[in-house]
Design an enzyme around this catalytic site. Structure first.
Site, PDB file in Angstrom:
ATOM      1  N   GLN A 101      10.265 -58.785  22.537  1.00 21.40           N
ATOM      2  CA  GLN A 101       8.960 -58.867  23.186  1.00 21.40           C
ATOM      3  C   GLN A 101       8.122 -57.685  22.728  1.00 21.40           C
ATOM      4  OE1 GLN A 101       7.962 -57.599  27.293  1.00 21.40           O
ATOM      5  NE2 GLN A 101       7.681 -59.788  27.708  1.00 21.40           N
ATOM      6  N   TYR A 171      -1.716 -56.839  30.813  1.00 20.78           N
ATOM      7  CA  TYR A 171      -1.552 -55.921  29.703  1.00 20.78           C
ATOM      8  C   TYR A 171      -2.779 -56.082  28.787  1.00 20.78           C
ATOM      9  CZ  TYR A 171       3.275 -54.478  30.714  1.00 20.78           C
ATOM     10  OH  TYR A 171       4.401 -53.922  31.280  1.00 20.78           O
ATOM     11  N   ALA A 346      15.745 -64.108  34.905  1.00 22.80           N
ATOM     12  CA  ALA A 346      15.758 -62.650  34.837  1.00 22.80           C
ATOM     13  C   ALA A 346      16.633 -62.061  35.928  1.00 22.80           C
ATOM     14  CB  ALA A 346      14.333 -62.115  34.914  1.00 22.80           C
ATOM     15  N   ARG A 347      16.143 -62.067  37.179  1.00 23.53           N
ATOM     16  CA  ARG A 347      16.856 -61.379  38.256  1.00 23.53           C
ATOM     17  C   ARG A 347      18.259 -61.941  38.488  1.00 23.53           C
ATOM     18  NH1 ARG A 347      12.210 -61.881  42.691  1.00 23.53           N
ATOM     19  NH2 ARG A 347      11.911 -63.778  41.475  1.00 23.53           N
TER      20      ARG A 347
END
Length: 393
Positions: A101, A171, A346-347
């Site tokens: 990424q 971002y 993810a988590r």
């Protein structure tokens, strides 16, 4: 129910083959002292790769030193490449693909930590650093575009199979898409055509840099979760333009603003106390006073981004990666049935790196993740599930 794809079966993503349709989503690891790869970072990705995912995404590789959110993050430069080569070798040895990424944090960059002036489309104040953020000049925009291409090329050279460009969470690129954050009056502001220019040019630059050597994905906001920000209609049009440009092999759908509303992505409990303990005394005081506003809690439920993602799926032909509340095979199968090509987790993998292997052995395997989100506050000391895993060293 007829499932469009089998989430556990091999799949193709652009020019690369994956052993299944499950991607370990990018989550900042906090394991890069000196902005270099550590043994802990390699083990982190090796474990989740050995645990059965099709691809593990390394986060976050900044394209420029001021594009980091804090000084310990890797930014792509020659000194970082030997460690990244070791990292991709370790992922490949476990049978998974490796994704890098890349991106620029823009206004999310904490200049109190990085020592560099943060950049955004227009002047604003970063609520965490309480520092003024400079409006990017045309020269800054061009430099950052070219830096994405250079970073992608370096990533391909050290064995990454895929490049994921970070166009989300307010971002740098995401902030240009936001009507709230982008108040420019030049060719990069105003109409959506202008606000999407940075995203489209950056995607084209990355594709030109890597050609067919790598798959190219973009992580794109469907909704900033902020009044006056980017919302679904403009997000869909932006993704349609990215599809028409032909630069991408897939889009991973996300939401939220790391600058203003981070919990819009991280559904579940808001770890205000834990986050405050990890921050400076000034920020800790601010969180005590205003934490309930900045870290607003949203209830967790399975497949929590599905309703918004369906709207994108109806309009876009590109392969799509569904993120959000995918913790078991039933949710994966539903995502496949709804027309999504890949799922990202993810988590749940932070709690159980071997979850996919366990699901392959027993399709009824549940995730042990409780969505307490206390892991969020560990990013400065080695991202981990605080319920089960010791601190990184």
């Amino acid at each position: 129910m007829t499932i469009r794809y089998d989430a556990l079966a091999p799949a193709q993503l652009g020019p690369i083959d994956l052993r299944n349709r499950i991607i370990k989503a990018a989550t900042f690891e906090g394991m890069t002292p000196g902005a270099l790869v550590s043994d802990a970072l390699i083990e982190y990705h090796r474990a989740v790769s050995a645990g059965g995912v099709g691809m593990s995404t390394v986060a976050y590789l900044a394209v420029a030193p001021e594009g980091r959110t804090e000084d310990g993050q890797i930014w792509m430069r020659p000194e970082a490449l030997p460690g990244l080569q070791r990292l991709t070798d370790a992922i490949h040895a476990e049978g998974a693909a490796a994704s890098a990424q890349i991106g620029h944090a823009g206004a999310v960059g904490n200049q109190a930590l990085t020592g560099y002036r943060a950049l955004s489309p227009s002047v604003l104040v970063n609520p965490l650093s309480l520092k003024m953020v400079k409006a990017a000049s045309r020269a800054d925009i061009e430099r950052i575009r070219l830096a994405h291409g250079a970073a992608a090329r370096m990533a391909a050279d050290v064995g990454f199979d895929a490049i994921e460009i970070h166009f989300g969470h307010n971002y740098f690129t995401s902030s240009f898409l936001s009507p709230l954050l982008n108040r420019r009056r030049d060719e990069y502001g105003g109409t959506l055509v202008n606000r999407a220019r940075v995203a489209r040019q950056t995607a084209e630059t990355v594709r030109a840099a890597v050609g067919s050597r790598c798959a190219v994905l973009a992580k794109v906001n469907m909704d900033d979760g902020v009044m006056g920000g980017l919302h679904i209609d403009e997000a869909i049009q932006t993704i349609k333009w990215l599809e028409e440009d032909g630069s991408l092999d897939a889009v991973e759908l996300t939401v939220g603003s790391s600058l203003i509303n981070p919990m819009y992505l991280f559904r579940g409990d808001a770890p205000i106390r834990e986050w405050g303990e990890a921050m400076s005394p000034l920020v800790r005081t601010g969180l005590k006073l205003f934490g309930g506003v900045f870290l607003k809690a949203y209830p967790f439920h399975e497949l929590f981004l599905l309703d918004q993602a369906r709207m994108v799926r109806a309009e876009v032909g590109l392969p799509l990666v569904l993120l959000g509340g995918i913790t078991n095979l039933g949710a994966m199968n539903l995502a496949m049935d709804e027309g999504f090509d890949f799922v990202a987790m993810a988590r749940a993998l932070l709690r159980e790196p071997d979850l996919i292997n366990r699901i392959q052995h027993d399709s009824q395997t549940p995730s042990l993740c409780t969505h307490c989100n206390k892991c969020m506050a560990t990013i400065y000391s080695g991202t981990r599930c605080v319920i089960t895993t010791p601190a990184a060293t």
